[in-house]
Design a protein around this motif. Structure first.
Motif, PDB file in Angstrom:
ATOM      1  N   UNK A 198       0.841  -1.191   0.000  1.00  0.00           N
ATOM      2  CA  UNK A 198       0.000   0.000   0.000  1.00  0.00           C
ATOM      3  C   UNK A 198       0.873   1.237   0.000  1.00  0.00           C
ATOM      4  N   UNK A 199       0.359   2.311  -0.558  1.00  0.00           N
ATOM      5  CA  UNK A 199       1.099   3.567  -0.486  1.00  0.00           C
ATOM      6  C   UNK A 199       0.186   4.634   0.108  1.00  0.00           C
ATOM      7  N   UNK A 200       0.793   5.592   0.740  1.00  0.00           N
ATOM      8  CA  UNK A 200       0.032   6.698   1.330  1.00  0.00           C
ATOM      9  C   UNK A 200      -0.221   7.727   0.224  1.00  0.00           C
ATOM     10  N   UNK A 201      -1.473   8.100   0.066  1.00  0.00           N
ATOM     11  CA  UNK A 201      -1.825   8.995  -1.016  1.00  0.00           C
ATOM     12  C   UNK A 201      -1.279  10.409  -0.785  1.00  0.00           C
ATOM     13  N   UNK A 202      -1.367  10.856   0.484  1.00  0.00           N
ATOM     14  CA  UNK A 202      -1.078  12.256   0.761  1.00  0.00           C
ATOM     15  C   UNK A 202      -0.258  12.306   2.057  1.00  0.00           C
ATOM     16  N   UNK A 203       1.039  12.037   1.971  1.00  0.00           N
ATOM     17  CA  UNK A 203       1.790  11.790   3.201  1.00  0.00           C
ATOM     18  C   UNK A 203       1.836  12.980   4.164  1.00  0.00           C
ATOM     19  N   UNK A 204       1.761  12.655   5.437  1.00  0.00           N
ATOM     20  CA  UNK A 204       1.798  13.646   6.509  1.00  0.00           C
ATOM     21  C   UNK A 204       3.142  14.374   6.486  1.00  0.00           C
ATOM     22  N   UNK A 205       3.091  15.690   6.565  1.00  0.00           N
ATOM     23  CA  UNK A 205       4.314  16.489   6.503  1.00  0.00           C
ATOM     24  C   UNK A 205       5.186  16.257   7.732  1.00  0.00           C
ATOM     25  N   UNK A 206       4.532  16.004   8.861  1.00  0.00           N
ATOM     26  CA  UNK A 206       5.290  15.913  10.103  1.00  0.00           C
ATOM     27  C   UNK A 206       6.073  14.600  10.206  1.00  0.00           C
ATOM     28  N   UNK A 207       5.430  13.492   9.863  1.00  0.00           N
ATOM     29  CA  UNK A 207       6.116  12.204  10.042  1.00  0.00           C
ATOM     30  C   UNK A 207       6.581  11.624   8.711  1.00  0.00           C
ATOM     31  N   UNK A 208       6.341  12.363   7.610  1.00  0.00           N
ATOM     32  CA  UNK A 208       6.782  11.871   6.309  1.00  0.00           C
ATOM     33  C   UNK A 208       6.019  10.645   5.860  1.00  0.00           C
ATOM     34  N   UNK A 209       4.872  10.382   6.466  1.00  0.00           N
ATOM     35  CA  UNK A 209       4.044   9.250   6.039  1.00  0.00           C
ATOM     36  C   UNK A 209       4.285   7.993   6.859  1.00  0.00           C
ATOM     37  N   UNK A 210       5.306   8.032   7.715  1.00  0.00           N
ATOM     38  CA  UNK A 210       5.639   6.846   8.509  1.00  0.00           C
ATOM     39  C   UNK A 210       4.673   6.603   9.652  1.00  0.00           C
ATOM     40  N   UNK A 211       3.934   7.654  10.037  1.00  0.00           N
ATOM     41  CA  UNK A 211       2.954   7.488  11.114  1.00  0.00           C
ATOM     42  C   UNK A 211       3.527   7.658  12.509  1.00  0.00           C
ATOM     43  N   UNK A 212       4.849   7.799  12.593  1.00  0.00           N
ATOM     44  CA  UNK A 212       5.456   7.978  13.914  1.00  0.00           C
ATOM     45  C   UNK A 212       6.538   9.058  13.856  1.00  0.00           C
TER      46      UNK A 212
END
Ligand SMILES: [Zn+2]
Ligand SMILES: [Zn+2]
Length: 374
Positions: A198-212
């Motif tokens: 799976x890929x993240x469509x719109x990655x979070x700026x803060x964690x770079x899409x890693x979720x942590x």
């Protein structure tokens, strides 16, 4: 935050495409999970190396990464992906070189489910006194926490994850290779999604899409009475945050008891060496023996021998149930090394009284003169 891709490959920011390829091939060989079967981090490291290469070997993605960092590279949006990504991939020659062209790839992956957070270790130095009495200590360390912006989803505006278009969610790509010996099919980890499917469509700026993200954590560790050097305390749930709802890891605090200047220790028994003078040993005395509780008066018997020991019951270390061992005292009888003339004379008289015949070596005249001048 993921590591910098240039750091991962160990190349300069202005490295040429050839340098990047060379660095990648060397690292991938070194860290391939099939090579490092005993290394639990090999797969992770291998993935990281592949991801870094995936970005830096692609001119367009590399320049985006140079400008926007991980936020850009992690996007890996379908439009940012060119279908020919595997063309010119060094996988062919890599696997050829390594496995003689046999079609082996990373182990098949299942759908990404919850992933537990990693356990962490911390070494806490304490003193013997603290081990004997128990102690509370504040510790501070860094750990991965669920990202407070995307709540661990990795996506900025709730875009969520979508099935990877390259591998259709399998996390693997079938790669057909034509060689002089015929066609080989290899199954390799999907580079677009790093094998996650799976890929993240719109990655979070803060964690770079890693979720942590990494955060500091401080907490109080309660060291119980009677611990031994090397013991570990497990603080459940104080390790790193999990992914996709996975449980937190644990924190293991390893206790290191510093060497004590006075006491030796074996289990719950303590050992101490107490210096006494020749006269004290012969005449007996009342003296103070150092203990963990400060000290204890002790009646030294007349005629104590250098090899003799004394045991102070219950003055050793406590065990985890609080039962204390003993303190073993060894007397170190100190023989004077430099006697004054009067002291020597008195000792000679003492020897005479005991009927001993002592003929000390005649001292040189120069020493006698020195003594008189003193
Ligand atoms: Zn986030
Ligand atoms: Zn994929």
């Amino acid at each position: 935050m993921p590591r910098d891709y240039y750091d991962v490959l160990g190349v300069a920011r202005d490295a040429t495409a050839d340098q990047i390829k060379q660095a990648y091939r060397r690292l991938a060989r070194e860290h391939h999970p099939d090579v490092r079967r005993d290394d639990p981090h090999a797969e992770e490291r291998f993935k990281e190396i592949n991801e870094a290469f995936g970005i830096l070997s692609d001119e367009r993605r590399r320049s985006r990464y140079d400008r926007f960092g991980h936020a850009a590279s992690n996007a890996r949006t379908p439009e940012g992906f060119d279908g020919a990504g595997f063309g010119g991939s060094p996988f062919e020659d890599l696997f050829d070189a390594f496995f003689g062209g046999a079609g082996r790839g990373p182990a098949p992956r299942s759908e990404p489910g919850p992933e537990s957070g990693a356990d962490l270790g911390y070494t806490l130095p304490i003193s013997l006194e603290e081990a004997a009495r128990g102690v509370e200590r504040e510790i501070e360390f860094a750990r991965m926490e669920t990202c407070s912006v995307c709540f661990g989803t990795g996506s900025e505006r709730g875009g969520g994850a979508v099935t990877c278009p390259t591998c259709s969610g399998s996390g693997q790509v079938r790669h057909v290779q034509r060689t002089a010996l015929g066609m080989f099919t290899q199954i390799v980890g999907c580079r677009q999604c790093g094998g996650a499917g799976q890929i993240i469509r719109d990655p979070c700026q803060r964690c770079g899409g890693g979720g942590r993200t990494e955060a500091k954590r401080s907490l109080t560790v309660k060291v119980p009475v009677g611990v031994e050097d090397g013991m570990q305390l497990r603080l459940a749930g104080e390790g790193e945050a999990g992914l996709r709802g996975g449980r937190r890891g644990d924190l293991y605090v390893k206790l290191r008891i510093a060497e004590h200047p006075t006491f030796g220790r074996r289990g719950t028994d303590l050992f101490v060496e107490v210096p006494i003078s020749m006269a004290q040993a012969a005449l007996g005395d009342e003296l103070e023996i150092p203990t963990l509780d400060g000290g204890e008066r002790h009646a030294l018997a007349a005629g104590t021998q250098p090899s003799e020991r004394a045991t102070l019951r219950g003055k050793g270390m406590p065990d985890l149930k609080g039962r204390r061992g003993d303190l073993h005292v060894t007397w170190r009888v100190e023989i004077p090394t430099a006697l004054s003339r009067d002291q020597a004379k008195t000792l000679q008289e003492f020897a005479k009284l005991r009927g001993e015949k002592i003929a000390p070596k005649k001292r040189k005249i120069i020493e006698k003169v020195k003594e008189i001048l003193q």
